[in-house]
Design a protein around this motif. Structure first.
Motif, PDB file in Angstrom:
ATOM      1  N   MET A   1       8.753  38.233   8.591  1.00 16.75           N
ATOM      2  CA  MET A   1       7.881  39.131   7.845  1.00 16.75           C
ATOM      3  C   MET A   1       7.015  38.333   6.875  1.00 16.75           C
ATOM      4  O   MET A   1       7.460  37.316   6.329  1.00 16.75           O
ATOM      5  N   TYR A   2       5.809  38.838   6.651  1.00 13.77           N
ATOM      6  CA  TYR A   2       4.844  38.074   5.875  1.00 13.77           C
ATOM      7  C   TYR A   2       4.192  38.954   4.810  1.00 13.77           C
ATOM      8  O   TYR A   2       4.232  40.187   4.872  1.00 13.77           O
ATOM      9  N   CYS A   3       3.554  38.281   3.856  1.00 18.21           N
ATOM     10  CA  CYS A   3       2.913  38.989   2.739  1.00 18.21           C
ATOM     11  C   CYS A   3       1.640  39.696   3.164  1.00 18.21           C
ATOM     12  O   CYS A   3       1.431  40.868   2.857  1.00 18.21           O
ATOM     13  N   PHE A   4       0.773  38.978   3.852  1.00 12.15           N
ATOM     14  CA  PHE A   4      -0.553  39.500   4.153  1.00 12.15           C
ATOM     15  C   PHE A   4      -0.560  40.202   5.509  1.00 12.15           C
ATOM     16  O   PHE A   4       0.110  39.772   6.446  1.00 12.15           O
ATOM     17  N   PRO A   5      -1.324  41.294   5.612  1.00 14.54           N
ATOM     18  CA  PRO A   5      -1.291  42.122   6.824  1.00 14.54           C
ATOM     19  C   PRO A   5      -2.009  41.461   7.993  1.00 14.54           C
ATOM     20  O   PRO A   5      -2.793  40.517   7.826  1.00 14.54           O
ATOM     21  N   TYR A   6      -1.734  41.997   9.166  1.00 14.34           N
ATOM     22  CA  TYR A   6      -2.323  41.519  10.404  1.00 14.34           C
ATOM     23  C   TYR A   6      -2.627  42.742  11.258  1.00 14.34           C
ATOM     24  O   TYR A   6      -1.911  43.748  11.188  1.00 14.34           O
ATOM     25  N   PRO A   7      -3.690  42.721  12.055  1.00 16.17           N
ATOM     26  CA  PRO A   7      -4.014  43.893  12.886  1.00 16.17           C
ATOM     27  C   PRO A   7      -2.846  44.273  13.790  1.00 16.17           C
ATOM     28  O   PRO A   7      -2.224  43.409  14.412  1.00 16.17           O
ATOM     29  N   ARG A   8      -2.576  45.562  13.845  1.00 16.41           N
ATOM     30  CA  ARG A   8      -1.494  46.035  14.702  1.00 16.41           C
ATOM     31  C   ARG A   8      -1.916  45.920  16.169  1.00 16.41           C
ATOM     32  O   ARG A   8      -3.061  46.177  16.526  1.00 16.41           O
ATOM     33  N   ASP A   9      -0.977  45.558  16.998  1.00 21.08           N
ATOM     34  CA  ASP A   9      -1.214  45.414  18.446  1.00 21.08           C
ATOM     35  C   ASP A   9      -2.312  44.400  18.745  1.00 21.08           C
ATOM     36  O   ASP A   9      -3.047  44.534  19.734  1.00 21.08           O
TER      37      ASP A   9
ATOM     38  N   SER B   1       2.585  52.426 -11.504  1.00 20.81           N
ATOM     39  CA  SER B   1       3.154  52.835 -10.223  1.00 20.81           C
ATOM     40  C   SER B   1       2.629  51.992  -9.079  1.00 20.81           C
ATOM     41  O   SER B   1       1.445  51.680  -9.005  1.00 20.81           O
ATOM     42  N   LYS B   2       3.523  51.598  -8.173  1.00 16.75           N
ATOM     43  CA  LYS B   2       3.140  50.813  -7.003  1.00 16.75           C
ATOM     44  C   LYS B   2       3.515  51.573  -5.732  1.00 16.75           C
ATOM     45  O   LYS B   2       4.072  51.018  -4.798  1.00 16.75           O
ATOM     46  N   SER B   3       3.196  52.882  -5.720  1.00 16.94           N
ATOM     47  CA  SER B   3       3.557  53.708  -4.575  1.00 16.94           C
ATOM     48  C   SER B   3       2.806  53.309  -3.314  1.00 16.94           C
ATOM     49  O   SER B   3       3.247  53.581  -2.211  1.00 16.94           O
ATOM     50  N   LEU B   4       1.658  52.673  -3.504  1.00 15.21           N
ATOM     51  CA  LEU B   4       0.862  52.285  -2.349  1.00 15.21           C
ATOM     52  C   LEU B   4       1.331  50.982  -1.734  1.00 15.21           C
ATOM     53  O   LEU B   4       0.857  50.595  -0.678  1.00 15.21           O
ATOM     54  N   ARG B   5       2.224  50.265  -2.392  1.00 16.14           N
ATOM     55  CA  ARG B   5       2.626  48.936  -1.923  1.00 16.14           C
ATOM     56  C   ARG B   5       3.801  49.037  -0.964  1.00 16.14           C
ATOM     57  O   ARG B   5       4.863  49.538  -1.319  1.00 16.14           O
ATOM     58  N   ASP B   6       3.610  48.575   0.243  1.00 16.41           N
ATOM     59  CA  ASP B   6       4.654  48.548   1.252  1.00 16.41           C
ATOM     60  C   ASP B   6       5.431  47.247   1.108  1.00 16.41           C
ATOM     61  O   ASP B   6       4.849  46.165   1.112  1.00 16.41           O
ATOM     62  N   GLU B   7       6.747  47.357   0.984  1.00 14.70           N
ATOM     63  CA  GLU B   7       7.553  46.164   0.762  1.00 14.70           C
ATOM     64  C   GLU B   7       7.488  45.209   1.943  1.00 14.70           C
ATOM     65  O   GLU B   7       7.654  44.013   1.780  1.00 14.70           O
ATOM     66  N   SER B   8       7.268  45.726   3.150  1.00 17.28           N
ATOM     67  CA  SER B   8       7.208  44.838   4.310  1.00 17.28           C
ATOM     68  C   SER B   8       5.875  44.104   4.383  1.00 17.28           C
ATOM     69  O   SER B   8       5.810  42.974   4.861  1.00 17.28           O
ATOM     70  N   GLU B   9       4.805  44.718   3.933  1.00 16.65           N
ATOM     71  CA  GLU B   9       3.478  44.092   3.885  1.00 16.65           C
ATOM     72  C   GLU B   9       2.853  44.477   2.546  1.00 16.65           C
ATOM     73  O   GLU B   9       2.060  45.409   2.471  1.00 16.65           O
ATOM     74  N   PRO B  10       3.190  43.782   1.479  1.00 15.73           N
ATOM     75  CA  PRO B  10       2.799  44.235   0.138  1.00 15.73           C
ATOM     76  C   PRO B  10       1.301  44.255  -0.117  1.00 15.73           C
ATOM     77  O   PRO B  10       0.846  44.948  -1.022  1.00 15.73           O
ATOM     78  N   PHE B  11       0.522  43.536   0.676  1.00 21.89           N
ATOM     79  CA  PHE B  11      -0.916  43.462   0.412  1.00 21.89           C
ATOM     80  C   PHE B  11      -1.736  44.260   1.418  1.00 21.89           C
ATOM     81  O   PHE B  11      -2.954  44.123   1.458  1.00 21.89           O
ATOM     82  N   ARG B  12      -1.091  45.083   2.217  1.00 19.55           N
ATOM     83  CA  ARG B  12      -1.834  45.886   3.201  1.00 19.55           C
ATOM     84  C   ARG B  12      -2.796  46.842   2.499  1.00 19.55           C
ATOM     85  O   ARG B  12      -3.961  46.945   2.875  1.00 19.55           O
ATOM     86  N   GLU B  13      -2.320  47.548   1.493  1.00 18.80           N
ATOM     87  CA  GLU B  13      -3.186  48.489   0.783  1.00 18.80           C
ATOM     88  C   GLU B  13      -4.275  47.766   0.014  1.00 18.80           C
ATOM     89  O   GLU B  13      -5.404  48.237  -0.086  1.00 18.80           O
ATOM     90  N   SER B  14      -3.951  46.607  -0.549  1.00 17.28           N
ATOM     91  CA  SER B  14      -4.956  45.832  -1.282  1.00 17.28           C
ATOM     92  C   SER B  14      -6.080  45.374  -0.360  1.00 17.28           C
ATOM     93  O   SER B  14      -7.264  45.474  -0.698  1.00 17.28           O
ATOM     94  N   VAL B  15      -5.730  44.904   0.829  1.00 19.23           N
ATOM     95  CA  VAL B  15      -6.747  44.470   1.795  1.00 19.23           C
ATOM     96  C   VAL B  15      -7.552  45.661   2.289  1.00 19.23           C
ATOM     97  O   VAL B  15      -8.773  45.568   2.468  1.00 19.23           O
ATOM     98  N   ARG B  16      -6.875  46.807   2.515  1.00 21.21           N
ATOM     99  CA  ARG B  16      -7.614  48.004   2.925  1.00 21.21           C
ATOM    100  C   ARG B  16      -8.653  48.404   1.893  1.00 21.21           C
ATOM    101  O   ARG B  16      -9.800  48.724   2.218  1.00 21.21           O
ATOM    102  N   HIS B  17      -8.239  48.363   0.624  1.00 25.30           N
ATOM    103  CA  HIS B  17      -9.158  48.737  -0.446  1.00 25.30           C
ATOM    104  C   HIS B  17     -10.341  47.770  -0.503  1.00 25.30           C
ATOM    105  O   HIS B  17     -11.488  48.190  -0.708  1.00 25.30           O
ATOM    106  N   GLN B  18     -10.082  46.478  -0.297  1.00 25.17           N
ATOM    107  CA  GLN B  18     -11.176  45.492  -0.312  1.00 25.17           C
ATOM    108  C   GLN B  18     -12.155  45.752   0.820  1.00 25.17           C
ATOM    109  O   GLN B  18     -13.376  45.774   0.613  1.00 25.17           O
TER     110      GLN B  18
END
Length: 978
Positions: free
Chosen positions: A1-9, A540-557
């Motif tokens: 598992m990694y910090c930064f997200p990756y495209p699904r599939d 609050s960090k309700s938007l932060r997914d513990e498995s990919e903590p920066f997914r929401e941050s990258v989406r917002h960017q």
């Protein structure tokens, strides 16, 4: 598992950075972060010398290996260790990748590091005093800023070494620094963004081209830098393309894929359904009369699919269709589409829920009605009418004039549409899941939106779509108030591409309240409490997914970057002055650098519409040169960099030869501008900046390559340049042998300039005609002996010129300025005030009549108050409806070719465009907030209700919720003291 997200599939492998560091970083006994560099460098030098001697490696390869190993040991593992507060072994980050014999580090950073890092700093925050914690954080911030400055410098230096491994290591450091900055949570930290001069950015751009991106599309990096995690996510994405589309031959200047008019395909290969033809005669009649044809799908008595055409009226609610012609779905040269495509279009449009702006009592009641989980309201069919270019623009050759007239109205069509539906074949095939959703927070579900966990992929695929790469769609996106993207089984509203739990509520209010308190105050307050009872204040960090903590941050960017690319929010403001219009032009020109069009003559029309100019007044000019001339003359203020750009122009050494005929690959700094005056365009420099330098050439010979010797500068020796003219001389209009030439030089790197022919001199004024842009390369005879042996006949001296330099103009410019809002609804702030004033005047007249009839209001019969109350409620609606109709008519008039700001609507446009020193909207928000809080504290609830009703159609609802909660909180606190 990694910090930064990756495209699904995704079938693109993640970048794995080779582990080349061989010197261990230790924080123990380390007095200074910079001290480690010398120790690591010396150790690597010794190893490199041994390896070079044994393997006989080249010097450049050895230098690259030395730099890569030292940087990874120092800036990657050093920063990681300092942030974590312990020594990190290389093996903790590294592992063996698939089919890789050597150890490497996944660029996404292992998740264990972020968890341990965040836990450490949370513990320090809870256990240390405010002063101790700030000292710890200041120490790490110093290391962070030092590492950031070094990696940026190394990133530029790495371009000369051309080593992908070194670029990967530098990219991994950028990703690590982004992670550390997030944990530090410091507002003063600057996070590095992509740069066209960095090796890391170039590495990711090459990766994107390999994955099917168009190189011209990647100009958005030059126009709008982006953070590296978001850019890495995009580079790992393969854009959804049709099979016949290949961008491998495209370059930075041009996309070589063309989309010509072609026959639309059926929904399925085996489908043989008949075509549905629009009544062309009816369309032609409406267009010829200056109207806008709208289409509705109907059924005949026999069940046959037919198309009904009606003219647009101010009360019409319709959907505009924006699509990509290359997809061969809705593009047709014969004003017809296959029945299966029409049926699909009807199915999608019927599922569109009614917009909140068009809700009546029935919709508001249904909004609060409960529904079973997973169920949505039945199809609304609220928008039966739509506009599609294949149906509403005459396509036959004999109707060319009507076709041009219909195209001129496209800006009005997308601005007046209730929604704009974007059909892109790649997006329509993307399955992003589906969940019941509502246009209003907490309301009854009325449509299916993509799943929350797929929103990042949805935003990224929209950003990478063909639709986002077209020039016309930029204008459509700007003018459209509501963009909707159909996916497989769901609808993605552009403004609602955020997680379901990111839509307000008490958690958002608590975040709002906490973040308004300065951090120093919060920490000081904590120090006053007993040691064991210190509360941990955390947003609050309700938007932060513990498995990919920066997914929401990258989406917002990416979401913010995409909205900026569409220029949606900025276009809502008025552009009242030439400076405002020039700023709009620069923004629009920058955005168009990454977009393409098959019709070059459309570019000036798009630029005019986006620069708040009346494009309909110049659309009758068919040539791009004539349109560009009217565009630049109408702007009055232009960036000087246009003179230095390598692009197509109408000629040379003549009046208006400087005007570009295409979008120039240029970035505008705003330091130097061209101002249109009575004599022509003069050069102006921003206050405090150095003015451009003009030189008179000693040679009358016009050469494409020559050596330039500039005169002595202050306390400096003479400068020598190799000069290259970027355009060949025009054989049709050769300059005279006795011409006097001058050049202007921009000293900023890269050094460049432009050459002019001096047409005439009047006093201290030099009147110039443009010849061509120049590129200057400084030379040093001592280092370049070959340049010193250049033919002396090609050497040209120069004399410094002082005076006023004017590029002559050819004609009196036409006033094309036009300051209007994006749509009539943006007049609502003024209309509310005007409507209330009119209603107040009518109410005074009513009271006078009632007093004249009954003598006293108390003597009026009680039953009279029932119809009078209903009348008062409807009176406000009638006044508002009349005002809206009036404004809509005035707004529609601005889209006519003969519109004149000094015409019949002169007084109205003066009123609507007048703005006090503090913006009118800001003043109204302040006044509403003041009246709200005074009324709430005083308990005058009618006043609170009036402010609430006034606020809802004008300002964000969440701000009103925050005001209610803040007022209740302050009223409760004040009750303890008073």
């Amino acid at each position: 598992m990694y910090c930064f997200p990756y495209p699904r599939d995704a079938d693109v492998e993640s970048i794995r950075v080779p582990l080349v560091a061989r010197t261990k970083y230790s924080i123990k006994g380390q007095t200074n972060f910079s001290d480690f560099f010398k120790r690591a460098f010396d150790a690597e030098m010794l190893r490199i010398k041994i390896d070079t001697y044994d393997r006989q490696e080249s010097t450049s390869l050895s230098a690259s290996r030395l730099l890569a190993s030292t940087i990874q040991s120092w800036l990657f593992f050093g920063v990681a260790s300092e942030a974590l507060g312990r020594d990190i072994r290389h093996e903790e980050f590294a592992g063996a990748g698939p089919d890789e014999p050597h150890l490497s580090i996944d660029l996404r950073i292992p998740i264990w590091y972020w968890r341990e890092l965040e836990a450490r700093w949370n513990d320090l925050d809870a256990s240390l005093t405010a002063a101790e914690f700030e000292a710890k954080r200041a120490q790490l911030i110093k290391i962070y800023e030092s590492a950031q400055m070094l990696v940026i410098s190394m990133d530029i230096l790495a371009n000369e070494l051309e080593d992908d491994k070194l670029a990967q290591i530098l990219l991994s450091i950028h990703m690590l620094l982004y992670l550390v900055a997030d944990v530090l949570d410091s507002e003063k930290l600057k996070v590095t963004q992509t740069s066209t001069t960095s090796a890391s950015t170039k590495l990711l751009k090459r990766r994107m081209i390999k994955n099917g991106w168009c190189e011209k599309r990647l100009n958005f990096v030059h126009a709008s830098p982006i953070f590296y995690p978001a850019f890495y996510f995009l580079s790992s994405l393969k854009p959804s393309r049709i099979d016949a589309e290949d961008h491998s031959s495209c370059n930075r200047e041009r996309c070589l894929i063309t989309s010509k008019l072609s026959k639309p395909l059926h929904r399925a290969d085996e489908c043989l359904c008949e075509d549905v033809v629009v009544p062309v005669d009816r369309v032609n009649t409406i267009v010829a009369s200056g109207g806008i044809p709208l289409v509705r799908i109907t059924r005949s008595e026999l069940g046959k699919t037919e198309l009904e055409v009606l003219p647009y009226t101010p009360s019409s609610r319709f959907i505009a269709i924006s699509h990509v012609w290359a997809d061969q779905q809705f593009g047709s040269a014969q004003n017809c589409l296959p029945k299966c495509q029409v049926g699909y279009l009807e199915e999608v449009l019927s599922s569109v829920p009614t917009s909140m702006d068009h809700w009546g009592w029935r919709e508001w009641i249904a909004h609060w009605r409960s529904s079973h989980p997973g169920e949505i309201a039945p199809p609304s069919r609220a928008y039966e009418y739509f506009w599609l270019d294949s149906f509403c623009i005459p396509q036959a050759g004999e109707y060319a004039n009507l076709r041009s007239k219909a195209i001129e109205s496209m800006n009005f069509i997308y601005a007046a549409a209730s929604h704009t539906f974007v059909f892109d074949k790649g997006l329509q095939a993307l399955d992003a899941g589906r969940r019941p959703a509502s246009l209003a927070h907490g309301g009854r579900p009325t449509y299916h939106s993509p799943q929350d966990e797929n929103l990042l992929d949805v935003v990224a695929y929209i950003y990478a779509s063909n639709w986002m790469g077209r020039a016309w769609t930029l204008q459509e996106g700007i003018l459209s108030g509501r963009l909707v993207f159909p996916f497989h089984g769901s609808l993605a509203y552009l403004k609602l591409l955020r997680p379901q739990h990111d839509e307000g509520g008490f958690g958002d209010f608590w975040d709002y309240l906490v973040t308004r308190i300065p951090k120093d105050w919060r920490r000081s307050a904590r120090d006053l409490l007993p040691r064991r009872s210190k509360p941990k204040i955390e947003v609050s960090k309700s938007l932060r997914d513990e498995s990919e903590p920066f997914r929401e941050s990258v989406r917002h960017q990416l979401f913010t970057h995409m909205k900026k690319s569409l220029h949606v929010e900025e276009y809502r403001d008025y552009a009242r002055t030439p400076t405002d219009r020039a700023a709009r032009f620069v923004e629009a020109h920058t955005l168009l650098q990454s977009r393409t069009t098959t019709q070059a003559e459309d570019i000036p029309l798009i630029l005019m519409n986006m620069s708040c100019m009346n494009a309909n007044a110049v659309s009758q000019n068919k040539t791009i040169n004539a349109r560009m001339k009217q565009l630049f003359y109408g702007l009055e203020s232009l960036p000087t960099e246009l003179l230095f750009s390598d692009c197509a122009r109408p000629g040379s050494c003549t009046v208006d030869a400087w005007i570009p005929c295409e979008i120039t690959p240029e970035s505008f700094g705003g330091t130097h501008t061209l101002k249109l005056g009575s004599a022509g365009f003069t050069f102006e420099t921003r206050k405090g900046a150095q003015a451009l330098k003009f030189y008179l050439l000693s040679s009358a010979h016009r050469s494409n390559r020559f050596r330039l010797l500039l005169p002595h500068q202050k306390d400096a020796k003479s400068l020598k340049y190799n000069v290259e003219a970027l355009q060949s001389p025009n054989d049709e209009q050769p300059a005279a042998h006795t011409s006097v030439w001058c050049i202007v030089v921009d000293d900023e790197s890269p050094e460049r300039g432009a050459r002019f022919v001096v047409n005439r001199v009047v006093g201290n004024n030099y009147f110039l005609h443009f010849d061509c842009p120049l590129r200057l390369t400084e030379i040093d005879d001592s280092k370049s002996p070959s340049d010193a042996q250049q033919d002396p006949k090609q050497e040209c001296g120069a004399v410094s010129l002082n005076g006023n330099f004017i590029i002559e103009r050819s004609y009196e410019p036409q006033d094309l300025s036009l300051s209007r809002p994006q749509n009539p609804e943006q007049y609502s702030d003024r209309l509310e005030v005007i409507g209330q004033a009119i209603s107040g005047i009518i109410r005074l007249g009513e009271r006078y009549l009632m007093t004249a009839i009954w003598g006293d209001e108390k003597s009026m019969p009680s039953l009279f108050y029932i119809p009078y109350g209903l009348y008062c409620f409807k009176r406000r609606q009638w006044v508002q409806r009349a005002l809206n109709g009036f404004v809509h008519r005035a707004w529609m008039a601005t889209y006519q070719p003969d519109w004149d700001p000094k015409g019949p609507w002169k007084w109205f446009w003066k009123l609507s465009n007048w703005e006090p020193p503090i913006p009118f909207r800001t003043l109204m928000k302040w006044w509403c907030s003041f009246c709200f809080f005074i009324g709430f504290q005083a308990g005058t609830w009618p006043e609170v209700a009036v402010v609430t009703l006034y606020w809802l159609p004008l300002f964000p609802t969440q701000e009103l919720v925050n005001m209610y909660l803040t007022a209740m909180f302050s009223k409760t606190v004040l009750s303890f003291f008073f």
